[in-house]
Design a protein around this motif. Structure first.
Motif, short mmCIF file in Angstrom:
data_model
loop_
_atom_site.label_atom_id
_atom_site.label_comp_id
_atom_site.label_asym_id
_atom_site.label_seq_id
_atom_site.Cartn_x
_atom_site.Cartn_y
_atom_site.Cartn_z
N TYR A 153 0.80 -1.22 0.00
CA TYR A 153 0.00 0.00 0.00
C TYR A 153 0.84 1.28 0.00
CZ TYR A 153 -4.30 -2.59 0.53
OH TYR A 153 -5.38 -3.43 0.29
N GLN A 154 2.15 1.14 0.25
CA GLN A 154 3.00 2.32 0.28
C GLN A 154 3.33 2.78 -1.14
OE1 GLN A 154 4.49 4.20 3.20
NE2 GLN A 154 4.14 5.40 1.34
N LYS A 155 2.90 3.97 -1.49
CA LYS A 155 3.20 4.56 -2.78
C LYS A 155 4.44 5.43 -2.66
CE LYS A 155 -0.54 2.88 -4.69
NZ LYS A 155 -0.49 1.84 -5.72
N GLY A 156 5.25 5.43 -3.70
CA GLY A 156 6.43 6.27 -3.70
C GLY A 156 6.08 7.74 -3.81
N ASN A 157 4.96 8.03 -4.45
CA ASN A 157 4.46 9.40 -4.56
C ASN A 157 2.97 9.36 -4.29
OD1 ASN A 157 3.66 11.98 -5.18
ND2 ASN A 157 4.46 11.97 -7.28
N THR A 158 2.56 9.81 -3.11
CA THR A 158 1.14 9.68 -2.76
C THR A 158 0.26 10.68 -3.50
OG1 THR A 158 1.30 11.16 -0.83
CG2 THR A 158 1.76 8.82 -0.47
N THR A 160 0.05 10.63 -6.57
CA THR A 160 -0.40 9.89 -7.76
C THR A 160 -1.59 8.99 -7.45
OG1 THR A 160 1.13 8.04 -7.37
CG2 THR A 160 1.94 9.90 -8.68
N ILE A 161 -2.06 8.98 -6.21
CA ILE A 161 -3.25 8.18 -5.86
C ILE A 161 -4.46 9.01 -6.29
CG2 ILE A 161 -4.50 6.97 -4.04
CD1 ILE A 161 -1.94 7.00 -2.39
N VAL A 162 -4.91 8.80 -7.50
CA VAL A 162 -5.93 9.67 -8.07
C VAL A 162 -7.20 8.89 -8.39
CG1 VAL A 162 -4.24 11.24 -9.05
CG2 VAL A 162 -5.08 9.33 -10.42
N GLU A 163 -8.28 9.62 -8.52
CA GLU A 163 -9.56 9.04 -8.91
C GLU A 163 -9.56 8.84 -10.43
OE1 GLU A 163 -11.50 13.51 -8.84
OE2 GLU A 163 -12.51 11.88 -7.79
N PRO A 164 -9.87 7.63 -10.93
CA PRO A 164 -9.92 7.41 -12.37
C PRO A 164 -11.05 8.18 -13.04
CG PRO A 164 -10.75 5.49 -11.21
CD PRO A 164 -10.20 6.42 -10.16
N VAL A 165 -12.12 8.41 -12.31
CA VAL A 165 -13.24 9.22 -12.80
C VAL A 165 -13.68 10.12 -11.67
CG1 VAL A 165 -14.05 7.49 -14.46
CG2 VAL A 165 -14.93 7.46 -12.13
N SER A 166 -14.38 11.20 -12.01
CA SER A 166 -14.85 12.11 -10.98
C SER A 166 -15.71 11.37 -9.97
CB SER A 166 -15.66 13.25 -11.62
OG SER A 166 -16.10 14.15 -10.63
N GLY A 167 -15.37 11.53 -8.70
CA GLY A 167 -16.11 10.83 -7.65
C GLY A 167 -15.62 9.42 -7.41
N GLY A 168 -14.55 9.00 -8.12
CA GLY A 168 -14.04 7.65 -7.95
C GLY A 168 -13.12 7.53 -6.75
N HIS A 174 -8.10 4.65 -0.54
CA HIS A 174 -6.88 3.84 -0.41
C HIS A 174 -6.54 3.64 1.06
CE1 HIS A 174 -3.01 2.33 -2.01
NE2 HIS A 174 -2.48 2.88 -0.93
N LEU A 175 -6.65 4.69 1.85
CA LEU A 175 -6.34 4.59 3.28
C LEU A 175 -7.38 3.76 4.01
CD1 LEU A 175 -4.64 5.27 5.70
CD2 LEU A 175 -5.66 7.55 5.76
N ILE A 176 -8.64 3.90 3.64
CA ILE A 176 -9.69 3.08 4.26
C ILE A 176 -9.43 1.60 4.00
CG2 ILE A 176 -12.14 2.45 4.14
CD1 ILE A 176 -12.73 5.43 3.65
N GLU A 177 -9.12 1.29 2.75
CA GLU A 177 -8.85 -0.12 2.38
C GLU A 177 -7.65 -0.66 3.14
OE1 GLU A 177 -7.14 -2.25 -1.54
OE2 GLU A 177 -9.04 -1.20 -1.85
N PHE A 178 -6.59 0.14 3.20
CA PHE A 178 -5.39 -0.28 3.93
C PHE A 178 -5.70 -0.51 5.40
CE2 PHE A 178 -1.20 1.17 5.95
CZ PHE A 178 -0.66 -0.11 5.91
N SER A 179 -6.47 0.38 6.00
CA SER A 179 -6.80 0.24 7.43
C SER A 179 -7.59 -1.04 7.67
CB SER A 179 -7.58 1.46 7.92
OG SER A 179 -8.88 1.53 7.36
N GLU A 180 -8.45 -1.41 6.74
CA GLU A 180 -9.21 -2.66 6.89
C GLU A 180 -8.28 -3.87 6.83
OE1 GLU A 180 -12.28 -2.70 3.95
OE2 GLU A 180 -13.50 -1.19 4.98
#
Length: 236
Positions: A153-158, A160-168, A174-180
């Motif tokens: 889950y560690q990104k080299g450049n955070t 770049t964690i972007v939504e593929p579509v508006s509201g995505g 990403h943080l919610i999923e990692f926490s789970e």
């Protein structure tokens, strides 16, 4: 001693988390002692200028922190004259405040700032358990299973964690999923209800920020967070 006001216009939780990170950045940069005060939430636009004028009577500068969502959502908001980002930009560009009021956009939201250190995020949850209360970071790094989870889950450049579509999905998701995943790793027997209750939520950001480590490597993972430190350093 310089006095800086950080105004996280999104919420009080953001303000508390940003203050914690700002203090850690100041310590990492070995800046001279500085007083950091916070304000959370946005005043009505007609009061925004007056509030900043009042702050500048006692503070050397005001740093307005605004979440910057994915590129599509961000662009849409720039097209709205009274959107939050445009309200703030008008104030920052006001000649009366030149050199004393700054905008720092948390690129990909505050969650992207927390995600610069996934070991720290893991330890936020792990240190609630006795076996991780001491030397948590070392224990995670030395455990191949935990290390793989963190590295996944560690990104080299955070940024770049972007939504593929508006509201995505973006940094928050990403943080919610990692926490789970962390919760499942720490206790495979947790019920879905418990996971939903304990997983990341904005209200957890101030306490989670306390576990984030600021160093050369982690700070390099988000330029917008680095910019916060650069603005603070101007008032040394």
């Amino acid at each position: 001693m310089p006095s800086i006001r950080i105004w996280a216009v999104e919420s009080d939780n953001d303000a508390k988390a940003v203050k914690c990170l700002a203090q850690k950045i100041s310590e990492f940069m070995k800046l001279s002692p500085i007083s950091i005060y916070i304000t959370g939430g946005l005043k009505p636009p007609t009061q925004l200028v007056k509030a900043i004028q009042n702050f500048l009577k006692k503070d050397d500068c005001v740093i307005l922190v605004v979440d910057s969502d994915g590129p599509m959502t961000h662009q849409a908001r720039l097209q709205q004259p009274n959107s939050l980002i445009n309200q703030v930009k008008r104030v920052v560009n006001d000649r009366r405040f030149a050199g004393r009021v700054f905008l720092v956009e948390a690129v990909r939201e505050l969650e992207a700032w927390l995600l610069i250190d996934c070991i720290g995020v893991f330890c936020y949850y792990a240190t609630k358990r006795a076996q991780y209360r001491e030397n948590c970071r070392n224990k995670v790094s030395a455990n191949p299973t935990l290390n793989r989870l963190v590295n996944r889950y560690q990104k080299g450049n955070t940024e770049t964690i972007v939504e593929p579509v508006s509201g995505g999905k973006g940094a928050k998701e990403h943080l919610i999923e990692f926490s789970e995943k962390v919760l499942r790793e720490l206790n495979p027997n947790l019920t879905r209800r418990n996971i939903d209750r304990e997983r990341y939520h904005e209200t957890r950001s101030p306490e989670m920020a306390e576990h984030i480590e600021i160093n050369r490597e982690t700070l390099r993972r988000n330029n917008s967070l680095k910019k916060l430190g650069e603005v603070i350093a101007r008032f040394q």
